[in-house]
Motif scaffolding. Structure first.
Motif, PDB file in Angstrom:
ATOM      1  N   MET A 237      -1.729   4.643  -8.953  1.00  0.00           N
ATOM      2  CA  MET A 237      -1.326   3.937  -7.638  1.00  0.00           C
ATOM      3  C   MET A 237      -0.441   5.067  -6.746  1.00  0.00           C
ATOM      4  O   MET A 237      -0.148   5.941  -7.560  1.00  0.00           O
ATOM      5  CB  MET A 237      -0.241   2.795  -8.006  1.00  0.00           C
ATOM      6  N   HIS A 238      -0.830   4.948  -5.662  1.00  0.00           N
ATOM      7  CA  HIS A 238       0.136   6.097  -4.775  1.00  0.00           C
ATOM      8  C   HIS A 238       0.578   5.091  -3.533  1.00  0.00           C
ATOM      9  O   HIS A 238      -0.140   4.480  -2.698  1.00  0.00           O
ATOM     10  CB  HIS A 238      -0.839   6.974  -4.363  1.00  0.00           C
ATOM     11  N   LEU A 239       2.088   5.018  -3.307  1.00  0.00           N
ATOM     12  CA  LEU A 239       2.630   4.706  -1.887  1.00  0.00           C
ATOM     13  C   LEU A 239       2.245   3.373  -1.858  1.00  0.00           C
ATOM     14  O   LEU A 239       1.926   2.618  -0.944  1.00  0.00           O
ATOM     15  CB  LEU A 239       2.027   5.345  -0.785  1.00  0.00           C
ATOM     16  N   GLY A 240       2.409   2.407  -3.052  1.00  0.00           N
ATOM     17  CA  GLY A 240       2.064   1.146  -3.060  1.00  0.00           C
ATOM     18  C   GLY A 240       0.683   0.541  -2.979  1.00  0.00           C
ATOM     19  O   GLY A 240       0.166  -0.610  -2.803  1.00  0.00           O
ATOM     20  N   VAL A 241      -0.518   1.652  -2.901  1.00  0.00           N
ATOM     21  CA  VAL A 241      -1.695   1.305  -2.775  1.00  0.00           C
ATOM     22  C   VAL A 241      -2.338   1.568  -4.183  1.00  0.00           C
ATOM     23  O   VAL A 241      -2.334   2.693  -4.982  1.00  0.00           O
ATOM     24  CB  VAL A 241      -2.423   1.972  -1.822  1.00  0.00           C
ATOM     25  N   LEU A 242      -3.228   0.762  -4.627  1.00  0.00           N
ATOM     26  CA  LEU A 242      -4.099   0.935  -5.838  1.00  0.00           C
ATOM     27  C   LEU A 242      -5.381   1.994  -5.369  1.00  0.00           C
ATOM     28  O   LEU A 242      -6.309   1.561  -4.697  1.00  0.00           O
ATOM     29  CB  LEU A 242      -4.675  -0.355  -6.546  1.00  0.00           C
ATOM     30  N   ILE A 243      -5.135   3.094  -5.804  1.00  0.00           N
ATOM     31  CA  ILE A 243      -6.117   4.077  -5.340  1.00  0.00           C
ATOM     32  C   ILE A 243      -7.554   4.010  -6.066  1.00  0.00           C
ATOM     33  O   ILE A 243      -8.492   4.108  -5.630  1.00  0.00           O
ATOM     34  CB  ILE A 243      -5.470   5.575  -5.589  1.00  0.00           C
ATOM     35  N   GLU A 244      -7.323   3.975  -7.358  1.00  0.00           N
ATOM     36  CA  GLU A 244      -8.550   3.939  -8.452  1.00  0.00           C
ATOM     37  C   GLU A 244      -8.033   3.647  -9.439  1.00  0.00           C
ATOM     38  O   GLU A 244      -7.233   3.277 -10.129  1.00  0.00           O
ATOM     39  CB  GLU A 244      -8.943   5.614  -8.672  1.00  0.00           C
ATOM     40  N   GLU A 245      -9.079   2.649 -10.271  1.00  0.00           N
ATOM     41  CA  GLU A 245      -9.010   2.222 -11.607  1.00  0.00           C
ATOM     42  C   GLU A 245     -10.430   2.289 -12.438  1.00  0.00           C
ATOM     43  O   GLU A 245     -11.421   2.009 -11.716  1.00  0.00           O
ATOM     44  CB  GLU A 245      -8.427   0.730 -11.631  1.00  0.00           C
ATOM     45  N   GLY A 246     -10.275   2.245 -13.941  1.00  0.00           N
ATOM     46  CA  GLY A 246     -11.633   2.390 -14.332  1.00  0.00           C
ATOM     47  C   GLY A 246     -11.319   2.807 -15.608  1.00  0.00           C
ATOM     48  O   GLY A 246     -10.012   2.904 -16.323  1.00  0.00           O
ATOM     49  N   THR A 248     -10.184   4.606 -19.019  1.00  0.00           N
ATOM     50  CA  THR A 248      -9.405   5.955 -18.859  1.00  0.00           C
ATOM     51  C   THR A 248     -10.157   7.222 -19.052  1.00  0.00           C
ATOM     52  O   THR A 248      -9.884   8.114 -18.305  1.00  0.00           O
ATOM     53  CB  THR A 248      -8.411   5.529 -20.264  1.00  0.00           C
ATOM     54  N   ASN A 249     -11.132   7.288 -19.938  1.00  0.00           N
ATOM     55  CA  ASN A 249     -11.753   8.480 -20.120  1.00  0.00           C
ATOM     56  C   ASN A 249     -12.540   8.903 -18.925  1.00  0.00           C
ATOM     57  O   ASN A 249     -12.553  10.287 -18.595  1.00  0.00           O
ATOM     58  CB  ASN A 249     -12.992   8.467 -21.342  1.00  0.00           C
ATOM     59  N   VAL A 250     -13.115   8.062 -18.003  1.00  0.00           N
ATOM     60  CA  VAL A 250     -13.557   8.315 -16.844  1.00  0.00           C
ATOM     61  C   VAL A 250     -12.832   8.864 -15.707  1.00  0.00           C
ATOM     62  O   VAL A 250     -12.832   9.813 -15.256  1.00  0.00           O
ATOM     63  CB  VAL A 250     -14.539   7.128 -16.373  1.00  0.00           C
ATOM     64  N   LEU A 251     -11.509   8.132 -15.690  1.00  0.00           N
ATOM     65  CA  LEU A 251     -10.678   8.192 -14.565  1.00  0.00           C
ATOM     66  C   LEU A 251     -10.103   9.444 -14.921  1.00  0.00           C
ATOM     67  O   LEU A 251      -9.710  10.446 -13.898  1.00  0.00           O
ATOM     68  CB  LEU A 251      -9.633   7.148 -14.432  1.00  0.00           C
ATOM     69  N   PHE A 252      -9.971  10.119 -16.266  1.00  0.00           N
ATOM     70  CA  PHE A 252      -9.108  11.234 -16.426  1.00  0.00           C
ATOM     71  C   PHE A 252     -10.065  12.292 -16.360  1.00  0.00           C
ATOM     72  O   PHE A 252      -9.759  13.766 -16.024  1.00  0.00           O
ATOM     73  CB  PHE A 252      -8.348  11.157 -17.849  1.00  0.00           C
ATOM     74  N   THR A 253     -11.307  12.283 -16.562  1.00  0.00           N
ATOM     75  CA  THR A 253     -12.390  13.342 -16.502  1.00  0.00           C
ATOM     76  C   THR A 253     -13.246  13.422 -15.441  1.00  0.00           C
ATOM     77  O   THR A 253     -13.572  14.691 -14.912  1.00  0.00           O
ATOM     78  CB  THR A 253     -13.146  13.410 -17.867  1.00  0.00           C
ATOM     79  N   ASP A 257     -11.501   9.739  -6.670  1.00  0.00           N
ATOM     80  CA  ASP A 257     -10.531  10.043  -5.252  1.00  0.00           C
ATOM     81  C   ASP A 257      -9.898  11.150  -5.465  1.00  0.00           C
ATOM     82  O   ASP A 257      -8.989  11.668  -6.534  1.00  0.00           O
ATOM     83  CB  ASP A 257      -9.811   8.812  -5.024  1.00  0.00           C
ATOM     84  N   LYS A 258      -9.818  11.991  -4.438  1.00  0.00           N
ATOM     85  CA  LYS A 258      -9.198  13.376  -4.570  1.00  0.00           C
ATOM     86  C   LYS A 258      -7.511  13.136  -4.708  1.00  0.00           C
ATOM     87  O   LYS A 258      -6.859  14.192  -5.543  1.00  0.00           O
ATOM     88  CB  LYS A 258      -9.371  14.160  -3.163  1.00  0.00           C
ATOM     89  N   ARG A 259      -6.673  12.150  -4.374  1.00  0.00           N
ATOM     90  CA  ARG A 259      -5.579  11.725  -4.856  1.00  0.00           C
ATOM     91  C   ARG A 259      -5.424  11.829  -6.232  1.00  0.00           C
ATOM     92  O   ARG A 259      -4.434  12.080  -6.980  1.00  0.00           O
ATOM     93  CB  ARG A 259      -4.885  10.878  -4.019  1.00  0.00           C
ATOM     94  N   THR A 260      -6.283  11.005  -6.804  1.00  0.00           N
ATOM     95  CA  THR A 260      -6.126  11.071  -8.349  1.00  0.00           C
ATOM     96  C   THR A 260      -6.403  12.215  -9.111  1.00  0.00           C
ATOM     97  O   THR A 260      -5.556  12.535  -9.758  1.00  0.00           O
ATOM     98  CB  THR A 260      -7.475   9.894  -8.990  1.00  0.00           C
ATOM     99  N   GLU A 261      -7.304  12.966  -8.711  1.00  0.00           N
ATOM    100  CA  GLU A 261      -7.502  14.281  -9.236  1.00  0.00           C
ATOM    101  C   GLU A 261      -6.311  15.020  -9.111  1.00  0.00           C
ATOM    102  O   GLU A 261      -5.846  15.672 -10.086  1.00  0.00           O
ATOM    103  CB  GLU A 261      -8.650  14.981  -8.500  1.00  0.00           C
ATOM    104  N   ALA A 262      -5.666  14.962  -7.909  1.00  0.00           N
ATOM    105  CA  ALA A 262      -4.472  15.944  -7.511  1.00  0.00           C
ATOM    106  C   ALA A 262      -3.383  15.569  -8.345  1.00  0.00           C
ATOM    107  O   ALA A 262      -2.584  16.296  -9.047  1.00  0.00           O
ATOM    108  CB  ALA A 262      -4.142  15.853  -6.124  1.00  0.00           C
TER     109      ALA A 262
END
Length: 269
Positions: A237-246, A248-253, A257-262
């Motif tokens: 989550m960022h600024l009250g918005v759900l940016i990405e979900e999935g 765990t191994n996929v989201l971390f690797t 979304d570029k904000r998730t990666e950052a």
């Protein structure tokens, strides 16, 4: 399985959602306001049964607000207004006919800092059951809850001693035992290890991995390594918005979304 798409500003984020039939609780188009300030923006997500879901993000991103929305703890804050639905066992918990106290009996919560009552270990565990009028079988409930919380062997000979004498890690496991004594199918945990040392943190993490055999768990954590170690799915989550979900191994690797990666790579947060 169909990918879900959601527009966020000028961008479209895509992910594979948890199917509704596998969800213990569903959040649909949830918006939350503290007075005139909006804290959550159109959040929709399904949380899976008998899994650990971690909610991560920088401070102030809305992760604890989302967690507290799942058992109406935000109702206790003056000026809160909520739009949208949270569906648990086919019922919108924000329906005016639903008693929030009853919601919290089915959806337990463990807070950031251990908060045992100034009572005996025994009375802490059975507290909610006594409120419900239960008088029979309390000894069995205490033993089972403390065993599931990996605390029984440490306290079985001092059940009637004051709980405040326990160490911080023991107190947090006692709070988990207290939360699961009434057998809630869903357990919410708001940064439950942030006040604990590494050894106590490791014990709590091991405990949570055991508990998902019996419960569905949703944990807010500021510790990305913790999410990577124990969570089956992760929400960013960022600024009250759900940016990405999935998963765990996929989201971390392979974040989409570029904000998730950052955030995951430490470039902000």
């Amino acid at each position: 399985m169909m990918l879900q798409e959601v527009a966020i500003g000028h961008e479209t984020v895509r992910w594979e959602p948890v199917p509704a039939e596998e969800a213990v609780i569903q959040v649909q188009n949830l918006n939350l306001y503290y007075g005139k300030h909006q804290a959550l923006y159109n959040v929709s997500v399904n949380f899976p049964r008998n899994k650990i879901t971690a909610i991560i993000g920088p401070s102030g991103c809305g992760k604890s607000t989302l967690l507290r929305s799942l058992n109406r703890m935000n109702d206790l804050i003056p000026g809160v207004r909520i739009e949208g639905k949270v569906i648990y066992e086919g019922v919108d918990i924000y329906d005016p006919r639903v008693d929030p106290v009853e919601v919290r009996r089915h959806i337990g919560m463990v807070f950031q800092k251990p908060n045992p009552f100034p009572k005996s270990i025994y009375e802490n565990v059975v507290f909610s059951l006594r409120l419900q009028g239960q008088k029979e079988g309390l000894d069995e409930v205490v033993e089972q809850a403390l065993r599931r919380a990996a605390l029984w062997e440490e306290v079985k000979d001092k059940l009637h001693e004051i709980a405040l004498r326990l160490s911080g890690g023991q107190q947090q496991r006692l709070c988990i035992a207290r939360a699961i004594a009434a057998e809630p199918p869903l357990l919410l945990l708001d940064e439950p290890t942030s006040a604990l040392d590494p050894i106590a943190t490791e014990r709590i993490e091991s405990l949570l991995l055991e508990l998902k055999q019996h419960y569905s768990l949703i944990i807010v954590t500021h510790n990305m390594q913790q999410a990577a170690r124990i969570a089956d799915r992760t929400i960013f989550m960022h600024l009250g918005v759900l940016i990405e979900e999935g998963p765990t191994n996929v989201l971390f690797t392979n974040p989409k979304d570029k904000r998730t990666e950052a955030y995951i790579t430490g470039r902000f947060g």
